[in-house]
Scaffold this motif. Structure first.
Motif, mmCIF file in Angstrom:
data_model
loop_
_atom_site.group_PDB
_atom_site.id
_atom_site.type_symbol
_atom_site.label_atom_id
_atom_site.label_comp_id
_atom_site.label_asym_id
_atom_site.label_seq_id
_atom_site.Cartn_x
_atom_site.Cartn_y
_atom_site.Cartn_z
ATOM 1 N N GLN A 53 43.141 43.720 40.562
ATOM 2 C CA GLN A 53 43.625 42.592 41.355
ATOM 3 C C GLN A 53 44.664 43.044 42.369
ATOM 4 O O GLN A 53 44.661 42.608 43.535
ATOM 5 N N SER A 54 45.551 43.937 41.942
ATOM 6 C CA SER A 54 46.576 44.461 42.859
ATOM 7 C C SER A 54 45.933 45.249 44.002
ATOM 8 O O SER A 54 46.348 45.128 45.165
ATOM 9 N N MET A 55 44.913 46.041 43.675
ATOM 10 C CA MET A 55 44.215 46.816 44.703
ATOM 11 C C MET A 55 43.508 45.892 45.686
ATOM 12 O O MET A 55 43.539 46.113 46.902
ATOM 13 N N ASP A 56 42.876 44.824 45.137
ATOM 14 C CA ASP A 56 42.196 43.866 46.012
ATOM 15 C C ASP A 56 43.202 43.147 46.906
ATOM 16 O O ASP A 56 42.951 42.945 48.103
ATOM 17 N N GLU A 63 46.129 44.261 47.852
ATOM 18 C CA GLU A 63 46.635 45.218 48.849
ATOM 19 C C GLU A 63 45.606 45.438 49.953
ATOM 20 O O GLU A 63 45.959 45.523 51.143
ATOM 21 N N ARG A 64 44.315 45.495 49.543
ATOM 22 C CA ARG A 64 43.262 45.678 50.535
ATOM 23 C C ARG A 64 43.189 44.472 51.472
ATOM 24 O O ARG A 64 43.007 44.611 52.692
ATOM 25 N N LYS A 65 43.347 43.264 50.893
ATOM 26 C CA LYS A 65 43.317 42.055 51.714
ATOM 27 C C LYS A 65 44.509 42.008 52.660
ATOM 28 O O LYS A 65 44.387 41.559 53.804
ATOM 29 N N ILE A 66 45.666 42.467 52.162
ATOM 30 C CA ILE A 66 46.858 42.486 53.015
ATOM 31 C C ILE A 66 46.656 43.434 54.192
ATOM 32 O O ILE A 66 46.982 43.107 55.343
#
Length: 378
Positions: free
Chosen positions: A138-141, A143-146
């Motif tokens: 979730q954190s990676m997703d 960060e990717r969205k950011i």
């Protein structure tokens, strides 16, 4: 958890070897005990007397035999040792399976989760690992969205700034090279450059306001606001612009002198953006109504016009930044696509909600705000 064929064979071998070792140990203990008793006549006589005294029934059945009692105790101990060794070995296999699953996930298979369940404390480890992987994904997703969001923001801002800037440079270049034929051409070029510069200024201001309201640490100046007076002042400030388009402005608050705790400056920007949005995009509208009504401990403010309906598939995207229902129409009206995103940001700062309701008769932007502002606890 299913054991492999090799693990099952190893577990069976463990059990058999344990039984054999325990049997040999038991025989050794019994032999040693028997030898110790027979080599000690006093102890042997004492045991014989106990045996004779513990006879029951007409047939003088003996209930005491130290061999039987010793064998029974040893069997119980053997069963406990066997179970303990097998359970320990099984727990080791469980741990090995968990470690293999962790290595598999660590190799980049982040969509994989430990699929089996076990008993005991190791199940907490499995649950924690799966939760940790979910949290990491979730954190990676996020960060990717950011990152994607930042890229989109830069792209959109660059595009929206480049278009008017190109026009400004073009017309000023014509003036610089004296490529105009009359005073009217000169005024036309300077006027166009001025309009494009104004458009750029509007975009920069909206972008600055958007970044402010999206910051979680942005300061908010809470005070008591008379919502009735605010809506009346806003209606009056837009009345001249609305009259040029044949639109009438009105404001109505129930009850009158309705007070709300909010940031007055940001609240004014919120409703100004909604009114400006109605003036720009409310095609063929004849009125814009500002209505406020208290409902329990909340207030519901509606900005309504009778213009063209907003398509249903566009309604869910209206509050996204740089979203425009019709790109060509937005360019014609000078829209930046940030107005409603700023509205959403201000509403979030006040812990409220905003939605749009649109049909063939009217379009309403409905803002719900708490009467009493409660700051978030860190």
């Amino acid at each position: 958890m299913k054991l492999t064929a090799g693990e099952r064979s190893s577990l069976i071998f463990e059990g058999i070897s344990t039984v054999i070792l325990l049997f040999l140990l038991n025989v050794s203990l019994i032999v040693m005990a028997d030898f110790a008793i027979k080599s000690n006549p006093g102890l042997e006589n004492g045991i014989f007397i106990i045996k004779q005294s513990m006879q029951i029934g007409p047939y003088h059945t003996q209930i005491w035999s130290y061999q039987r009692w010793m064998i029974g105790i040893l069997i119980l101990i053997d069963i406990w040792v066997l179970i303990w060794r097998l359970r320990r070995r099984y727990a080791q296999y469980q741990l090995q399976h968990i470690i293999r699953e962790l290595h598999y996930i660590a190799q980049g298979h982040f969509d994989h989760r430990i699929p089996f369940r076990v008993r005991g404390g190791q199940q907490q480890v499995i649950t924690s690992v799966n939760s940790l992987v979910d949290s990491a994904i979730q954190s990676m997703d996020d960060e990717r969205k950011i990152e994607q969001s930042k890229d989109e923001l830069i792209t959109n801002v660059s595009h929206d700034l480049r278009t008017p800037l190109t026009s400004i440079i073009g017309y000023l270049g014509l003036i610089e090279d004296k490529q105009y034929h009359s005073q009217e051409d000169l005024l036309k070029y300077t006027h166009t450059a001025y309009e494009k510069a104004t458009q750029m200024k509007s975009l920069v201001e909206d972008l600055f306001e958007y970044t402010k309201v999206r910051q979680t640490s942005a300061p908010i100046n809470i005070m008591s606001v008379n919502l009735d007076q605010m809506l009346e002042q806003l209606a009056a400030s837009f009345e001249l612009e609305a009259s040029k388009k044949g639109i009438t402005m009105s404001a109505d608050t129930k009850p009158t002198d309705l007070m709300i705790e909010a940031d007055a400056e940001k609240l004014g920007r919120l409703f100004s953006n909604l009114i400006a949005n109605g003036l720009k995009y409310g095609q063929n509208a004849s009125y814009i109504k500002l209505t406020a009504q208290q409902k329990d401990q909340q207030v519901e403010v509606c900005v309504t016009n009778d213009g063209a309906k907003i398509p249903e598939d566009a309604q869910i995207h209206l509050f996204e930044r740089f979203y425009r229902v019709e790109e060509s129409r937005s360019k014609a009206t000078g829209g930046t696509g940030l107005g409603l995103a700023i509205v959403q940001g201000i509403v979030d700062m006040h812990h409220g909600a905003v939605r749009v309701e649109s049909n063939d008769k009217k379009t309403s932007f409905v803002v719900t705000l708490p009467l009493d502002y409660t700051p978030e606890k860190n």
